[in-house]
Write an enzyme that holds these catalytic residues in place. Structure first.
Site, mmCIF file in Angstrom:
data_model
loop_
_atom_site.group_PDB
_atom_site.id
_atom_site.type_symbol
_atom_site.label_atom_id
_atom_site.label_comp_id
_atom_site.label_asym_id
_atom_site.label_seq_id
_atom_site.Cartn_x
_atom_site.Cartn_y
_atom_site.Cartn_z
ATOM 1 N N THR A 79 0.760 -0.696 9.778
ATOM 2 C CA THR A 79 -0.338 -1.461 11.103
ATOM 3 C C THR A 79 0.006 -2.582 11.482
ATOM 4 O O THR A 79 -0.452 -2.659 12.280
ATOM 5 C CB THR A 79 -1.780 -2.381 10.768
ATOM 6 N N THR B 179 -10.185 9.041 -2.027
ATOM 7 C CA THR B 179 -11.521 7.370 -0.717
ATOM 8 C C THR B 179 -11.411 6.304 -1.722
ATOM 9 O O THR B 179 -11.938 6.047 -2.400
ATOM 10 C CB THR B 179 -12.873 8.003 -0.364
ATOM 11 N N LEU C 284 0.621 -1.467 0.208
ATOM 12 C CA LEU C 284 0.012 0.191 -0.306
ATOM 13 C C LEU C 284 0.568 1.477 -0.093
ATOM 14 O O LEU C 284 0.689 2.303 -0.696
ATOM 15 C CB LEU C 284 -0.917 -0.318 1.307
ATOM 16 N N VAL D 195 -14.453 20.653 12.806
ATOM 17 C CA VAL D 195 -15.580 21.706 12.300
ATOM 18 C C VAL D 195 -16.472 21.624 12.843
ATOM 19 O O VAL D 195 -16.907 20.722 14.506
ATOM 20 C CB VAL D 195 -16.495 20.917 11.134
ATOM 21 N N LYS E 256 -18.580 11.663 -1.507
ATOM 22 C CA LYS E 256 -18.762 10.739 -0.872
ATOM 23 C C LYS E 256 -20.156 10.786 0.417
ATOM 24 O O LYS E 256 -19.748 12.020 -0.056
ATOM 25 C CB LYS E 256 -17.432 9.698 0.171
ATOM 26 N N GLY F 247 -8.516 18.587 9.927
ATOM 27 C CA GLY F 247 -8.663 19.320 10.586
ATOM 28 C C GLY F 247 -10.004 19.284 11.579
ATOM 29 O O GLY F 247 -10.606 17.512 11.382
#
Length: 675
Positions: free
Chosen positions: A178, A528, A169, A382, A493, A380
């Site tokens: 991982t 994504t 990956l 919101v 998405k 970040g």
């Protein structure tokens, strides 16, 4: 007596049937329970799955999707000096390892050969860590010799031996490891870094595209087409291979395909007095069958492969969808975009001052008295804010400048602000102000009080037809507006779709958007995983067609509750996307299956929305037959989504998040001076 016995016998048979039915139901429940337990135990983004995973189990997306931020590709990366000569047995081992790997097996022969050529060898002594859990990776490995052990949180997952591939990956994007991989014995590994892989794939795609463009320009039939139109044809072409003596076209047969020879030679012959007379020999770059694209003709000669041959082909039907044949001129899709748009005006509110904004606090529950957080992402938070004077609510996106610099996203952040500042569409969230200090940049956006489509979808499992059609139609309008302004979105998405108080859907988060000239391609690995188009995964260069692919994925996820290509392991998602097999649940109707399959065609030039009539073809598809597009644009359609919007405090439709306690460092490089 006999009658009583017969009755008893019937009762026993009936009881047996009931018992069997109960047994079957128990088995079903047991299986569903096992599936649920499996889903709960799965974790996202693992590069090192346990080998006992059962592929037959359904994979359902239960958590928010990870996103891949685009990394710049160096224009001048020198890769020729890195070549390492391999013996035939080493080459054989590497090729076999690539062929048995889920993701790498999709590379073509040329790409595989380039990988073999550029892999470097490294030796590791026993006990040496190759990969450390939690670290960021940019290298993939193939085991040339020796044994390694894979552990996660101290627990042994599996062993790796000669011919195994791991860490692949990392050659696609910057991902956290991982698991830990440690050498058990003396180990030799073949390694490749991400920038090398991406550079060779990108360069190969660019060269192939330029080569095809050159070939098409020599065609008599296509010589009047411009680069944008020729680029559309390339996007619609299929690569086909022929063996020695295979007949590619036969004299007298109906003509419906045009061919360009990429590799090998083709013999052209005609039937004369019952014998095949050879007329000529064609090689790389030459083409045949172009008359088939514009006239109802029969083949005038037979073309036979002389040795192995690779061609690019385009069918008449696909060609007609791409280029209107009557005048060989690309349809101007701006003519079909009939939006009654408001005149362009600056959307930043000059009266909004940063010092006037105050945070909204939770009024009840476990976070009572803390700031309301509407969402948390990789880049970040919101937060919900209001003004003291007017009491109007805003969603304020706050991003660490240090993190923007660390992830090399300065250009994307500046471009996001530029796009949002200029946008004036009811289907895209508005920007009201942009501010900065020494730690953060802030974007003050329109507050959509209905919450995220993602949250609503998880609450109800899947949407009915009416809600799905309405949500998708709002996205179509947003895309029509953006594409007309030459803006590519690239991150569709459910998490990036918000509901306003009336239930209308608005597009948010333009961090991955890009300005594009028609006919050009961009080569970033971005988006994504579940929503990525095949051409992004293959580094072939992409354009507006990727937005139509993601629209097809969205329609599927809205109707089914989960996207068509999903897995707990990203490389399996990519492999499924490249295989392109969509399995539809039985409750999906034919119109839904039709629009999904047309939007998710593997070749970008064949996708609904990306052919000669543009987005008009999407609007006219029968799945949208109930939609009055004009009424939707002027806000006169009663939104079926309004029943999903809960009444209560202004933040009731959002998940709750704890307050951010992290201390953020200051950043003074000055990249944001124009923000």
């Amino acid at each position: 007596m006999e009658r009583q016995l017969e009755e008893l016998k019937q009762q026993l048979e009936k009881q047996c049937q009931i018992n069997q039915e109960l047994k079957r139901q128990n088995k079903d429940l047991e299986q569903r329970l096992q599936e649920k337990e499996k889903l709960l135990s799965e974790y996202q983004d693992t590069e090192f799955p346990s080998q006992s995973s059962n592929e037959a189990e359904p994979e359902v997306r239960k958590s928010r999707a990870a996103v891949m931020a685009p990394e710049p590709i160096p224009e001048d990366l020198e890769i020729t000096s890195n070549r390492v000569k391999k013996t035939s047995s080493e080459t054989d081992l590497i090729v076999k390892a690539i062929q048995k790997n889920d993701f790498l097996s999709r590379l073509d022969d040329e790409q595989t050969a380039m990988m073999v050529d550029l892999l470097l060898a490294f030796d590791f002594s026993p006990g040496k860590e190759v990969i450390k859990e939690g670290s960021e990776g940019d290298t993939m490995y193939i085991v040339a010799a020796g044994d390694l052990v894979v552990t996660q949180a101290g627990r042994e997952l599996r062993s790796l031996r000669c011919g195994d591939v791991f860490g692949e990956l990392a050659i696609l994007y910057n991902c956290k490891r991982t698991a830990t991989v440690k050498a058990k014995s003396l180990v030799r590994l073949w390694c490749m870094e991400r920038q090398t892989y991406r550079t060779i794939m990108t360069n190969k795609s660019k060269k192939k595209r330029e080569q095809l463009l050159g070939f098409l320009k020599t065609s008599r039939t296509l010589k009047d087409l411009n680069d944008v139109q020729l680029s559309k044809i390339i996007d619609s072409m299929e690569e086909v291979k022929y063996q020695h003596k295979d007949i590619i076209v036969r004299e007298g047969a109906e003509a419906n395909t045009f061919y360009i020879i990429l590799k090998g030679e083709v013999l052209v012959s005609k039937s004369v007095n019952g014998y095949q007379k050879q007329i000529r020999r064609m090689g790389k770059g030459e083409h045949f069958g172009e008359q088939a694209l514009i006239r109802e003709v029969l083949r005038t000669a037979t073309c036979t492969a002389d040795g192995p041959v690779t061609c690019f082909s385009i069918d008449k039907e696909v060609f007609e969808e791409t280029i209107p044949v009557e005048h060989l001129e690309l349809f101007d899709d701006t003519k079909v975009l009939q939006e009654a748009e408001a005149p362009e005006k600056l959307s930043l509110s000059s009266s909004l001052k940063f010092k006037d904004l105050v945070p909204v606090l939770y009024q009840e529950g476990r976070y009572q008295g803390e700031k309301v957080t509407l969402g948390v992402g990789g880049f970040g938070r919101v937060e919900l804010v209001t003004t003291l004077k007017h009491g109007k609510y805003y969603a304020m996106k706050r991003v660490s400048k240090k993190q923007i610099v660390a992830k090399r996203q300065e250009e994307h952040v500046l471009f996001e602000k530029k796009i949002l500042k200029a946008i004036q569409s009811d289907f895209i969230v508005r920007l009201h102000g942009a501010f900065k200090d020494s730690r953060f940049i802030y974007m003050v956006m329109e507050f959509c009080s209905g919450g995220e489509i993602w949250t609503k979808l998880k609450e109800v499992g899947r949407f009915d037809e009416a809600i799905s059609v309405f949500c998708a139609a709002c996205v179509v309008e947003a895309f029509a507006y953006l594409h007309k302004k030459n803006i590519l979105y690239r991150d569709l998405k459910p998490e990036n779709l918000m509901l306003d108080a009336q239930g209308y859907v608005k597009l948010v988060d333009f961090g991955f958007a890009k300005e594009m000239v028609r006919g050009e391609k961009t080569y970033s690995f971005v988006g994504t995983p579940e929503y990525m188009a095949p051409e992004i995964i293959k580094n072939q260069g992409h354009d507006f067609a990727v937005d139509f692919w993601s629209l097809g994925i969205l329609v599927y996820e809205l109707l089914a509750g989960s996207p068509p290509f999903s897995s707990s392991e990203p490389q399996k998602i990519y492999a499924k996307i490249l295989d392109g097999v969509i399995k539809y649940p039985p409750y999906l109707n034919e119109a839904a299956k039709s629009i999904i399959s047309k939007l998710c065609r593997p070749r970008p030039g064949q996708r609904l929305g990306n052919t000669k009539n543009g987005i008009k073809d999407v609007r006219h598809h029968r799945w949208f037959s109930s939609m009055n597009w004009h009424k939707l644009r002027v806000g006169q359609v009663e939104a079926p989504t309004v029943r999903l919007v809960r009444k209560g405090p202004c933040y009731i439709n959002f998940d709750r998040f704890p307050c951010d306690q992290a201390k953020v460092e200051e950043e003074f490089s000055g990249w944001d001076r124009d923000f």
